[in-house]
Scaffold this motif. Structure first.
Motif, mmCIF file in Angstrom:
data_model
loop_
_atom_site.group_PDB
_atom_site.id
_atom_site.type_symbol
_atom_site.label_atom_id
_atom_site.label_comp_id
_atom_site.label_asym_id
_atom_site.label_seq_id
_atom_site.Cartn_x
_atom_site.Cartn_y
_atom_site.Cartn_z
ATOM 1 N N ASN A 183 0.830 -1.206 0.000
ATOM 2 C CA ASN A 183 0.000 0.000 0.000
ATOM 3 C C ASN A 183 0.862 1.253 0.000
ATOM 4 O OD1 ASN A 183 -2.873 -0.519 -0.088
ATOM 5 N ND2 ASN A 183 -2.617 -1.589 1.852
ATOM 6 N N GLY A 230 2.871 1.466 -3.329
ATOM 7 C CA GLY A 230 1.938 1.739 -4.417
ATOM 8 C C GLY A 230 1.447 3.170 -4.414
ATOM 9 N N GLU A 231 1.210 3.722 -3.234
ATOM 10 C CA GLU A 231 0.781 5.114 -3.123
ATOM 11 C C GLU A 231 1.891 6.050 -3.606
ATOM 12 O OE1 GLU A 231 -0.844 8.182 0.307
ATOM 13 O OE2 GLU A 231 -0.966 6.020 0.648
ATOM 14 N N LYS A 232 3.134 5.755 -3.228
ATOM 15 C CA LYS A 232 4.269 6.574 -3.676
ATOM 16 C C LYS A 232 4.454 6.471 -5.188
ATOM 17 C CE LYS A 232 6.740 6.515 0.699
ATOM 18 N NZ LYS A 232 7.924 6.078 1.444
ATOM 19 N N CYS A 233 4.269 5.294 -5.726
ATOM 20 C CA CYS A 233 4.372 5.126 -7.178
ATOM 21 C C CYS A 233 3.288 5.938 -7.889
ATOM 22 C CB CYS A 233 4.246 3.656 -7.559
ATOM 23 S SG CYS A 233 5.677 2.647 -7.144
ATOM 24 N N ALA A 234 2.055 5.842 -7.406
ATOM 25 C CA ALA A 234 0.948 6.569 -8.023
ATOM 26 C C ALA A 234 1.197 8.074 -8.003
ATOM 27 C CB ALA A 234 -0.361 6.229 -7.312
ATOM 28 N N ASN A 278 -4.898 -1.527 -1.795
ATOM 29 C CA ASN A 278 -5.700 -0.654 -2.634
ATOM 30 C C ASN A 278 -5.477 -0.981 -4.114
ATOM 31 O OD1 ASN A 278 -6.678 1.574 -4.141
ATOM 32 N ND2 ASN A 278 -6.394 2.939 -2.400
ATOM 33 N N HIS A 307 -3.475 1.204 -6.362
ATOM 34 C CA HIS A 307 -2.034 1.292 -6.137
ATOM 35 C C HIS A 307 -1.288 0.017 -6.474
ATOM 36 C CE1 HIS A 307 -3.166 4.545 -3.029
ATOM 37 N NE2 HIS A 307 -3.004 5.074 -4.230
#
Length: 160
Positions: free
Chosen positions: A13, A16-20, A53, A56
């Motif tokens: 999570n 993935g949030e940092k990537c998004a 998520n 993400h």
């Protein structure tokens, strides 16, 4: 070995949030243990789906490892329709209790069904994954490419 799945899910999570935030997509490539290990009574891969998520994390299904673990790849592909841009297309057989990756068409994975399910699920790419095979690597590649060309020539859902 039981992994600490809660930590894995939290990390996915967060990453993935940092990537998004950077307009990138985090993808997860499975092996067999995501199907054989359980998290609160369900396969770890499906628990991941419930705990990470979907915005993400996209899936990069390895159809061979799903098959090796006893999860029909076509069913897994259908479950992740719309968030499965890559499917690893790979064949395998069992020998003396071991999983052996083999050249296309020499194993037990229904490669045509995997290709069809991937197309129906909106996958963008079938990634030909040639692990360690029983023959010389270049011979293995040639054998698999010949199978793919024949499959495509007979109406298979690939472009070579």
């Amino acid at each position: 070995m039981q992994r600490q799945w809660d930590n894995v899910f939290a990390s996915l999570n967060e990453i993935g949030e940092k990537c998004a935030a950077q307009d990138m997509v985090l993808m997860y490539h499975n092996h067999d243990f995501e199907f054989t290990e359980q998290v609160e009574g369900q396969q770890a891969l499906y628990a991941m789906d419930d705990n990470v998520n979907a915005f993400h994390l996209q899936m990069e299904l390895d159809s061979c490892w799903a098959h090796a673990a006893g999860s029909p790849p076509t069913e897994v592909i259908a479950k992740y329709a719309g968030r499965l841009p890559l499917v690893h297309w790979k064949d395998m057989c069992r020998s003396e209790g071991q999983v052996l990756t083999v050249e296309f068409g020499q194993g037990e994975v229904d490669l045509g069904a995997v290709a069809k399910a991937s197309d129906q699920a909106g996958a963008e790419w079938l990634v030909v994954e040639q692990d360690v095979c029983q023959n010389h690597p270049l011979q293995s590649i040639e054998s698999s490419m010949n199978w793919i060309r024949k499959y495509a020539a007979n109406g298979g859902l690939v472009h070579v």
